[in-house]
Design an enzyme around this catalytic site. Sequence first.
Site, mmCIF file in Angstrom:
data_model
loop_
_atom_site.group_PDB
_atom_site.id
_atom_site.type_symbol
_atom_site.label_atom_id
_atom_site.label_comp_id
_atom_site.label_asym_id
_atom_site.label_seq_id
_atom_site.Cartn_x
_atom_site.Cartn_y
_atom_site.Cartn_z
ATOM 1 N N LYS A 99 -7.372 7.101 10.189
ATOM 2 C CA LYS A 99 -8.818 7.102 10.478
ATOM 3 C C LYS A 99 -9.028 7.100 11.993
ATOM 4 C CE LYS A 99 -10.396 4.414 6.458
ATOM 5 N NZ LYS A 99 -10.950 3.105 6.019
ATOM 6 N N ASP A 121 -5.978 -0.258 -2.248
ATOM 7 C CA ASP A 121 -6.688 -1.082 -3.222
ATOM 8 C C ASP A 121 -8.074 -1.503 -2.757
ATOM 9 O OD1 ASP A 121 -5.612 -2.955 -1.217
ATOM 10 O OD2 ASP A 121 -6.364 -4.488 -2.578
ATOM 11 N N ASP A 137 -5.724 2.313 10.246
ATOM 12 C CA ASP A 137 -7.172 2.170 10.408
ATOM 13 C C ASP A 137 -7.429 1.795 11.878
ATOM 14 O OD1 ASP A 137 -9.786 0.763 10.273
ATOM 15 O OD2 ASP A 137 -9.636 1.127 8.142
ATOM 16 N N GLU A 186 3.623 3.963 6.159
ATOM 17 C CA GLU A 186 2.408 3.180 5.876
ATOM 18 C C GLU A 186 1.444 3.982 5.009
ATOM 19 O OE1 GLU A 186 0.758 0.632 5.597
ATOM 20 O OE2 GLU A 186 0.793 -0.701 7.320
ATOM 21 N N PHE A 194 -14.402 3.695 3.273
ATOM 22 C CA PHE A 194 -13.480 2.880 2.497
ATOM 23 C C PHE A 194 -12.885 3.694 1.345
ATOM 24 C CE2 PHE A 194 -12.059 -0.234 -0.599
ATOM 25 C CZ PHE A 194 -11.267 -1.018 0.215
ATOM 26 N N GLY A 225 0.772 -1.241 0.000
ATOM 27 C CA GLY A 225 0.000 0.000 0.000
ATOM 28 C C GLY A 225 0.800 1.287 0.000
HETATM 29 P P1 IMP Z 1 -5.421 -1.682 10.384
HETATM 30 O O1 IMP Z 1 -4.600 -2.884 10.791
HETATM 31 O O2 IMP Z 1 -6.883 -1.858 10.757
HETATM 32 O O3 IMP Z 1 -4.881 -0.373 10.865
HETATM 33 O O4 IMP Z 1 -5.470 -1.677 8.806
HETATM 34 C C1 IMP Z 1 -4.366 -1.460 8.069
HETATM 35 C C2 IMP Z 1 -4.470 -2.032 6.680
HETATM 36 O O5 IMP Z 1 -5.827 -2.246 6.230
HETATM 37 C C3 IMP Z 1 -3.894 -1.032 5.710
HETATM 38 O O6 IMP Z 1 -2.495 -1.198 5.585
HETATM 39 C C4 IMP Z 1 -4.656 -1.310 4.444
HETATM 40 O O7 IMP Z 1 -4.016 -2.338 3.722
HETATM 41 C C5 IMP Z 1 -6.007 -1.804 4.908
HETATM 42 N N1 IMP Z 1 -7.025 -0.722 4.880
HETATM 43 C C6 IMP Z 1 -7.556 -0.087 5.942
HETATM 44 N N2 IMP Z 1 -8.462 0.834 5.557
HETATM 45 C C7 IMP Z 1 -8.486 0.793 4.195
HETATM 46 C C8 IMP Z 1 -9.216 1.531 3.189
HETATM 47 O O8 IMP Z 1 -10.043 2.441 3.455
HETATM 48 N N3 IMP Z 1 -8.966 1.203 1.902
HETATM 49 C C9 IMP Z 1 -8.073 0.228 1.535
HETATM 50 N N4 IMP Z 1 -7.372 -0.473 2.452
HETATM 51 C C10 IMP Z 1 -7.569 -0.208 3.774
#
Ligand code: IMP
Length: 178
Positions: A134, A162, A106, A102, A155, A48
């Site tokens: 976020k 992606d 999220d 990164e 999203f 990403g």
């Molecule tokens: P986390 O572990 O919940 O913080 O999520 C991190 C990973 O989820 C990121 O590195 C992305 O690959 C994916 N991700 C989280 N939100 C989105 C989004 O809105 N669009 C696309 N990928 C996302």
Amino acid sequence: MSKVTLKDKTFRVHIPASDINKAVGEVAHRINIELKDKKPLFLAVLNGSFMFASDLLKKVTIDCEISFVKVSSYHGTSTTGSVKSLIGLNEDIKGRTIVIVEDIVDTGLTMEKVLKELEVMEPAEVRICTLLYKPEAFRKKFDLDYVAIVVPNDFLVGYGLDYDGLGRNLPDIYVLDN
Ligand code: IMP
């Protein structure tokens, strides 16, 4: 392109490339000041962050190194289900200043895992640099040192992010068009 369709979903532009460029420049400016003389090692988390890392590092003017890592998800035998692990790190990071790059933080789960794996390698310090954050989804306690753009809990695709493998090449960031 103000709208794109990827597979079964349509997205509209949420953050145009010019705004992304400006926000990336502001983060690079802070890094250039705060990490001067620290010779940081940037660790860009693939896939990403590839576009963000490329644009950011072009604006970083201090001595630095960059390497690329990946967080692999696989289903272990533990009851927690999905296990994540950091792969591709070949450098000795002991005593170094690390900047994790990164695409998005999220819930923070992925970043927490990366932080834990790096800590045992005894770096001098680890800073986090993320293109998007976020806050409404974030569930963890650690601080984010460099956040380019704060986004709502929607999203997003484009500029490295992606939807089912598609959309990473888009120069703008799009949101699901309901
Ligand atoms: P986390 O572990 O919940 O913080 O999520 C991190 C990973 O989820 C990121 O590195 C992305 O690959 C994916 N991700 C989280 N939100 C989105 C989004 O809105 N669009 C696309 N990928 C996302």
